[in-house]
Scaffold this motif. Structure first.
Motif, PDB file in Angstrom:
ATOM      1  N   ILE A 155       0.861  -1.188   0.000  1.00 59.08           N
ATOM      2  CA  ILE A 155       0.000   0.000   0.000  1.00 59.08           C
ATOM      3  C   ILE A 155       0.893   1.232   0.000  1.00 59.08           C
ATOM      4  O   ILE A 155       1.883   1.281   0.722  1.00 59.08           O
ATOM      5  CB  ILE A 155      -0.865   0.043   1.283  1.00 59.08           C
ATOM      6  N   LYS A 156       0.508   2.224  -0.788  1.00 59.36           N
ATOM      7  CA  LYS A 156       1.187   3.514  -0.743  1.00 59.36           C
ATOM      8  C   LYS A 156       0.120   4.578  -0.507  1.00 59.36           C
ATOM      9  O   LYS A 156      -0.841   4.690  -1.273  1.00 59.36           O
ATOM     10  CB  LYS A 156       1.948   3.798  -2.034  1.00 59.36           C
ATOM     11  N   ILE A 157       0.344   5.336   0.571  1.00 56.24           N
ATOM     12  CA  ILE A 157      -0.621   6.352   0.948  1.00 56.24           C
ATOM     13  C   ILE A 157       0.139   7.505   1.592  1.00 56.24           C
ATOM     14  O   ILE A 157       0.976   7.288   2.458  1.00 56.24           O
ATOM     15  CB  ILE A 157      -1.687   5.743   1.891  1.00 56.24           C
ATOM     16  N   SER A 158      -0.108   8.692   1.144  1.00 55.31           N
ATOM     17  CA  SER A 158       0.523   9.894   1.708  1.00 55.31           C
ATOM     18  C   SER A 158       2.038   9.773   1.774  1.00 55.31           C
ATOM     19  O   SER A 158       2.661  10.162   2.753  1.00 55.31           O
ATOM     20  CB  SER A 158      -0.041  10.153   3.108  1.00 55.31           C
ATOM     21  N   GLY A 159       2.640   9.195   0.728  1.00 55.87           N
ATOM     22  CA  GLY A 159       4.095   9.063   0.667  1.00 55.87           C
ATOM     23  C   GLY A 159       4.665   7.940   1.513  1.00 55.87           C
ATOM     24  O   GLY A 159       5.866   7.734   1.549  1.00 55.87           O
ATOM     25  N   LYS A 160       3.822   7.206   2.204  1.00 59.05           N
ATOM     26  CA  LYS A 160       4.275   6.099   3.054  1.00 59.05           C
ATOM     27  C   LYS A 160       3.911   4.776   2.381  1.00 59.05           C
ATOM     28  O   LYS A 160       2.780   4.594   1.949  1.00 59.05           O
ATOM     29  CB  LYS A 160       3.624   6.202   4.427  1.00 59.05           C
ATOM     30  N   THR A 161       4.880   3.866   2.285  1.00 59.61           N
ATOM     31  CA  THR A 161       4.656   2.554   1.684  1.00 59.61           C
ATOM     32  C   THR A 161       4.786   1.483   2.765  1.00 59.61           C
ATOM     33  O   THR A 161       5.724   1.510   3.556  1.00 59.61           O
ATOM     34  CB  THR A 161       5.675   2.297   0.557  1.00 59.61           C
ATOM     35  N   PHE A 162       3.833   0.545   2.786  1.00 55.00           N
ATOM     36  CA  PHE A 162       3.859  -0.528   3.777  1.00 55.00           C
ATOM     37  C   PHE A 162       3.069  -1.717   3.251  1.00 55.00           C
ATOM     38  O   PHE A 162       2.345  -1.621   2.266  1.00 55.00           O
ATOM     39  CB  PHE A 162       3.291  -0.052   5.126  1.00 55.00           C
ATOM     40  N   SER A 163       3.214  -2.834   3.907  1.00 56.44           N
ATOM     41  CA  SER A 163       2.506  -4.056   3.551  1.00 56.44           C
ATOM     42  C   SER A 163       1.266  -4.179   4.431  1.00 56.44           C
ATOM     43  O   SER A 163       1.297  -3.840   5.613  1.00 56.44           O
ATOM     44  CB  SER A 163       3.440  -5.247   3.771  1.00 56.44           C
TER      45      SER A 163
END
Length: 133
Positions: free
Chosen positions: A20-28
């Motif tokens: 997931i990429k949201i508001s410049g933050k990427t995470f699983s």
């Protein structure tokens, strides 16, 4: 034969994840994309971890926090992958629990650690990127 069956079960039961990429933050995030995984959600877990709920069609289905041991932020996402709202959801161990409803039909909902929305300055209208969707 038993070892092969055990390995197949472990592989089959391993939670599906997506980036997931949201508001410049990427995470699983773990994916809940069927009735069983969506209805169980993060119930009975020891700690919060991101979970993406994927619905087969747009819905106004509500969420509750029955048997979830920690508060969560929920991000409501439409079929165009735009954020249409957010809520802070509180834990509930009673018979009757508050139901949190999206402001309009959603295709996705993302549960994240409480405070994530504020910390990352997420707002209505932001877009979310989901790998493989």
């Amino acid at each position: 034969g038993f070892v092969l069956i055990l390995l197949l079960l472990i592989f089959y039961l391993k939670p599906k994840t997506m980036e997931i990429k949201i508001s410049g933050k990427t995470f699983s995030a773990e994916v809940a994309d069927n009735q069983l995984t969506r209805s169980r959600g993060l119930m009975y877990r020891a700690a919060a971890s991101p979970m993406l709920f994927v619905f087969p069609f747009e819905t106004r289905e509500g969420f509750w926090m029955k048997n979830v041991k920690f508060p969560l932020d929920i991000i409501w996402i439409d079929s165009e992958k735009k954020i249409i709202g957010m809520d802070r959801m509180e834990t509930c161990f009673n018979k009757e629990c508050k139901i949190y409803n999206p402001p309009s039909p959603i295709k996705y909902a993302l549960e994240v650690e409480v405070g994530f929305v504020e910390k990352n300055k997420i707002k209505v209208g932001d877009e979310i990127q989901i790998s493989n969707l």
